[in-house]
Each structure stands twice: as structure tokens, then as C-alpha cells.
Design an enzyme around this catalytic site. Structure first.
Site, PDB file in Angstrom:
ATOM      1  N   GLU A 158      46.773  50.398  33.905  1.00  0.00           N
ATOM      2  CA  GLU A 158      45.369  49.972  33.778  1.00  0.00           C
ATOM      3  C   GLU A 158      44.486  51.219  33.852  1.00  0.00           C
ATOM      4  OE1 GLU A 158      43.034  46.597  34.120  1.00  0.00           O
ATOM      5  OE2 GLU A 158      42.505  48.414  32.986  1.00  0.00           O
ATOM      6  N   HIS A 164      41.064  50.780  33.083  1.00  0.00           N
ATOM      7  CA  HIS A 164      39.724  50.199  33.303  1.00  0.00           C
ATOM      8  C   HIS A 164      38.675  50.825  32.396  1.00  0.00           C
ATOM      9  CE1 HIS A 164      41.130  48.599  37.357  1.00  0.00           C
ATOM     10  NE2 HIS A 164      40.580  47.573  36.770  1.00  0.00           N
ATOM     11  N   GLU A 189      46.336  49.972  29.166  1.00  0.00           N
ATOM     12  CA  GLU A 189      45.193  49.049  29.067  1.00  0.00           C
ATOM     13  C   GLU A 189      43.873  49.795  29.099  1.00  0.00           C
ATOM     14  OE1 GLU A 189      45.368  45.436  31.299  1.00  0.00           O
ATOM     15  OE2 GLU A 189      43.203  45.396  31.595  1.00  0.00           O
ATOM     16  N   GLU A 232      39.550  42.136  27.646  1.00  0.00           N
ATOM     17  CA  GLU A 232      38.905  41.358  28.715  1.00  0.00           C
ATOM     18  C   GLU A 232      37.396  41.331  28.596  1.00  0.00           C
ATOM     19  OE1 GLU A 232      38.608  43.647  32.756  1.00  0.00           O
ATOM     20  OE2 GLU A 232      40.421  44.346  31.765  1.00  0.00           O
ATOM     21  N   HIS A 241      43.580  37.999  29.936  1.00  0.00           N
ATOM     22  CA  HIS A 241      42.999  38.572  31.157  1.00  0.00           C
ATOM     23  C   HIS A 241      42.719  37.402  32.086  1.00  0.00           C
ATOM     24  CE1 HIS A 241      39.480  40.025  33.567  1.00  0.00           C
ATOM     25  NE2 HIS A 241      40.367  40.965  33.775  1.00  0.00           N
TER      26      HIS A 241
HETATM   27  O1  GCO Z   1      42.711  43.885  33.933  1.00  0.00           O
HETATM   28  C1  GCO Z   1      42.074  43.393  34.876  1.00  0.00           C
HETATM   29  O2  GCO Z   1      42.474  42.488  35.620  1.00  0.00           O
HETATM   30  C2  GCO Z   1      40.666  43.854  35.101  1.00  0.00           C
HETATM   31  O3  GCO Z   1      40.451  45.105  34.496  1.00  0.00           O
HETATM   32  C3  GCO Z   1      40.303  43.903  36.577  1.00  0.00           C
HETATM   33  O4  GCO Z   1      41.118  44.884  37.192  1.00  0.00           O
HETATM   34  C4  GCO Z   1      38.845  44.224  36.747  1.00  0.00           C
HETATM   35  O5  GCO Z   1      38.614  44.684  38.026  1.00  0.00           O
HETATM   36  C5  GCO Z   1      37.944  42.997  36.549  1.00  0.00           C
HETATM   37  O6  GCO Z   1      38.222  42.364  35.357  1.00  0.00           O
HETATM   38  C6  GCO Z   1      36.498  43.430  36.604  1.00  0.00           C
HETATM   39  O7  GCO Z   1      35.668  42.369  36.310  1.00  0.00           O
HETATM   40 MG    MG Z   2      41.769  45.423  32.880  1.00  0.00          MG
END
Ligand code: GCO
Ligand code: MG
Length: 396
Positions: A198, A200, A224, A251, A301
Site C-alpha cells: 500500500e 496510499h 497499490e 478506492e 476497497h
Molecule cells: O486501501 C485501503 O484500505 C485504504 O487506502 C485505507 O488504508 C485508507 O486509510 C482509507 O481508505 C482512507 O480513507
Molecule cells: Mg488503499
């Protein structure tokens, strides 16, 4: 046919916090029809609880009085009315939550769980990957020890963000820290467990590419959101250079057409629509079909609450091209599981498909009543709300 007579936004909070700041609140929508049917949906909390709460009241104006059994038609009416739907996260998440509740009502009226309304299941249970499991992990050994626990719970895949407090750029120190964490997890879980990285959406393309080169030897199944969400040019550059790793994203998408931008340009290998902001079940199922037609896998997501989780299970039941469903379920605060009487337990990395009509689980109205709060701002502190708590740190 029954008319939509009431749409009520509800904010829930509880002293027991989740593994991320945003995870300590849930925003629900209760929809009631003229013949007393009740449906629930869930909207996205994060840093806009007040805005979403108020937007639900505005979006409701387009749905009140309409036929409850026509979620598709009602979605398009609001799409027409709201000039900015595809640019407004609040509008998209409010619409998505109301749409979920209408599918709940539709299923209850027809006596069928939502997955049956969508053509039936293609699997008997839903394979999930773990997220939220690494709260307060900073050192590589912290990640390794927690990852072992996740695997001992029966999970065959886990996702984590190994990037500490880095944003936009990552330097050699950051690459070393991220690599040490990923290596520790890979050594802890072995090569039969899927590791999902991840980002982000933190990085510019050059940094994301440097990360891919450093981490590919640990064989992550996907990377991701490697670059900032709106950085299409950066993603094109990343995809042109990083050819050995799959990109997962989705997401933050708020419409079918937006999903098409990424799918159409082959910029995504595993799409992650969120049923709380893509446009509910109505749009979520269309994104899935688009993905299937383009050989893109799906991994919804699914990071917020147990109402969203139930809907994600229904759609995941009907999707041939599902990779895995995301799950924070075992790392939810208990109150989130209590809302649905803990009816969607994870067992050995899989979840049974909810079978009751509509959303498929029973709703604990008493628990909801007991946790209702007035919407208020979340504090903005150094560690952003979107990381798993206690991980926005260096260790070297
Ligand atoms: O892949 C995921 O589950 C998301 O990136 C979360 O880690 C985030 O913290 C959330 O969606 C923020 O709103
Ligand atoms: Mg994410």
C-alpha cells in the site's frame, strides 16, 4: 411500489477506536419507505464527517418521494441534478450510501439477498486479505511478528504500508526502511502468502519507480496507489517503466466513467472500487463488468464499517474476476461488529456470504441508537488519518 419517505444520516462513534483515526467513526444512512421498509447504507467518514452528514440531507431531496425499487433510475436523476457529482466526493458518497440502502430494501421486498438480485454467486465463500493488522508497527521485527499472527489466524494475504512518514519523495534511507520492513514480512510469512504493498498515493513517479525496483524481489502481488491519485501522467510513466508488478487502485473513484479512464488506458491491473463512493451497488456492478471485459481483476476497497463490508461481500460473491476482498474486520473495534451482530466473521481467510434478504445481515438498532453522536470535525495532527495508527515513523 413503495415510495422513499425518509432518509436519515446517522454518525456513530465510540470510545473504542479503530486501527486508523478515520476508523473510529461510521456514517450510516437509514432509508424508510412509505410502507415501513427500512434499508441501511454506509458513507465514507475520514476528514469530512460533517460535510458528508449534511450532504446526505441535500442528496435526499432528490430521492424522497421516488420509487424505492428503482435505484438505477434514482441514481441517474441525482446525477442529472448535481452538476458536480463526479467532482464531489461528498455527493458521491452520500449517493452511494443511499443507493446501498435502496438495494437493501429491494432485496427485502423481493425476499432475496442482494447477491441473488445480481445473478447469483460464483463462489460459496469470499476470500479476503488482511488490512489494519499492523497498528504501532515501526521496526521490521514489529511488522514480522504481527504478520505471523495474521497468518496464524488463517489469512493467505496481507496488505501494509511500509513507508513511515515519507510523502512525495523517498530517499535512500526511506527505501532501506521500507525494504527492511517488507523483507521482514516476507521472511516471516514465507512465499505462499500474498504480500500487497500500500503506498496510499503518496509518491511522485520517480520515487514510486525507485520503490518498485527495490521491492520487486519480494514478489508483491500488487503495488497499490503508487503515485498521487490524480497523477495520470505519473502513473503512465510508472506503468511504462514498472512492467513486472501489478498496479492496484480505485478506492477514490467516484464514477463509472472515471474508472474507464484507468481501465481504458491499461493503467490498472486490479481495480478497487469502493461501494461507499463509486455510486453504490448500482455503479459498483458496472465497474466490475467493465473490468471483466478488459481482463482487470477486482478487489473491492473495503476499509470502513460492517455495513459496507456486507455489501462488498455480496458483490464479491457475484464477481468472476475477483482477486480478493479487502478486510479490516478482525481489526475493527468490537462495536463495528456488534452493529451486525458479528454475522460476517472471517474464518480461515474466508467469509460466508450473507443470506438474509437485502443486505443479508441483521442490524442491531439498539447498538446504533446507543452510539449516535453529533457530527464534528476530526483533529488534524502530524500522522494523517489515512495511515494505520502509530506507523508514521522512521526507525533508523
Ligand atoms: O486501501 C485501503 O484500505 C485504504 O487506502 C485505507 O488504508 C485508507 O486509510 C482509507 O481508505 C482512507 O480513507
Ligand atoms: Mg488503499
Amino acid at each position: 411500489m413503495s415510495k422513499i419517505s425518509q432518509i436519515v444520516p446517522i454518525v456513530l462513534a465510540n470510545p473504542e477506536k479503530g486501527s486508523a483515526t478515520w476508523a473510529s467513526v461510521m456514517i450510516l444512512v437509514r432509508v424508510v419507505t412509505s410502507d415501513g421498509m427500512v434499508g441501511y447504507g454506509e458513507a465514507v467518514p475520514t476528514l469530512r464527517v460533517i460535510n458528508v452528514y449534511n450532504t446526505i440531507k441535500q442528496v435526499a431531496k432528490s430521492y424522497i418521494g421516488k420509487e424505492a425499487e428503482e435505484p438505477e433510475k434514482n441514481y441517474h436523476e441525482w446525477y442529472k441534478q448535481d452538476f458536480y457529482l463526479a467532482r464531489s466526493f461528498e455527493s458521491a458518497t452520500a449517493t452511494s450510501a443511499i443507493d446501498q440502502a435502496l438495494w437493501d430494501i429491494l432485496g427485502k421486498e423481493l425476499g432475496a439477498p442482494i447477491y441473488k438480485l445480481l445473478g447469483g454467486k460464483v463462489r460459496d465463500k469470499i476470500p479476503v486479505y488482511a488490512n489494519g493488522w499492523y497498528q504501532d508497527a515501526v521496526y521490521p521485527e514489529d511488522f514480522a511478528e504481527k504478520a505471523k499472527r495474521v497468518v496464524n489466524m488463517g489469512y493467505k494475504a496481507l496488505k501494509f504500508d511500509p513507508f513511515g512518514p515519507y510523502y512525495d519523495w523517498i530517499d535512500e534511507k526511506g527505501l532501506k526502511e521500507a525494504e527492511a520492513r517488507v523483507r521482514a514480512v516476507r521472511e516471516a510469512v514465507g512465499d505462499q502468502v500474498d504480500i500487497l504493498i500500500e503506498h496510499h498515493g503518496r509518491f511522485n513517479a520517480n520515487s514510486a519507480i525507485a520503490i518498485a525496483k527495490r521491492l520487486e524481489k519480494y514478489n508483491p502481488v500488487f503495488m497499490e496507489e503508487p503515485v498521487h491519485h490524480e497523477d495520470i501522467e505519473g502513473l503512465r510513466k510508472y506503468k511504462s517503466v514498472v512492467t513486472s508488478l501489478k498496479v492496484a487502485l480505485g478506492e477514490r473513484l467516484v464514477s463509472l466513467k472515471e474508472a474507464m479512464v484507468y481501465i481504458g488506458e491499461r493503467l490498472v491491473d486490479i481495480i478497487q472500487p469502493d461501494l461507499c463512493n463509486i455510486g453504490g451497488i448500482t455503479v459498483g456492478r458496472k465497474v466490475v463488468n467493465l473490468a471483466e471485459a478488459n481482463d482487470v481483476e477486482v478487489a473491492f476497497h473495503n476499509a470502513f464499517g460492517s455495513i459496507q463490508n456486507a455489501y462488498s461481500l455480496h458483490l464479491s460473491a457475484t464477481v468472476k474476476n475477483l482477486y480478493l476482498l479487502e478486510s479490516f474486520y478482525d481489526w475493527f473495534p468490537q462495536w463495528k461488529r456488534d452493529i451486525i451482530y458479528d454475522e460476517t466473521k472471517v474464518d480461515n481467510g474466508h467469509v460466508k456470504i450473507p443470506e438474509k434478504p437485502g443486505i443479508g445481515v441483521s442490524i442491531n438498532e439498539k447498538a446504533i441508537e446507543s452510539m449516535k453522536v453529533e457530527p464534528k470535525e476530526l483533529d488534524v495532527v502530524d500522522e494523517p488519518v489515512w495511515v494505520v495508527k502509530g506507523t508514521w515513523k522512521h526507525f533508523s
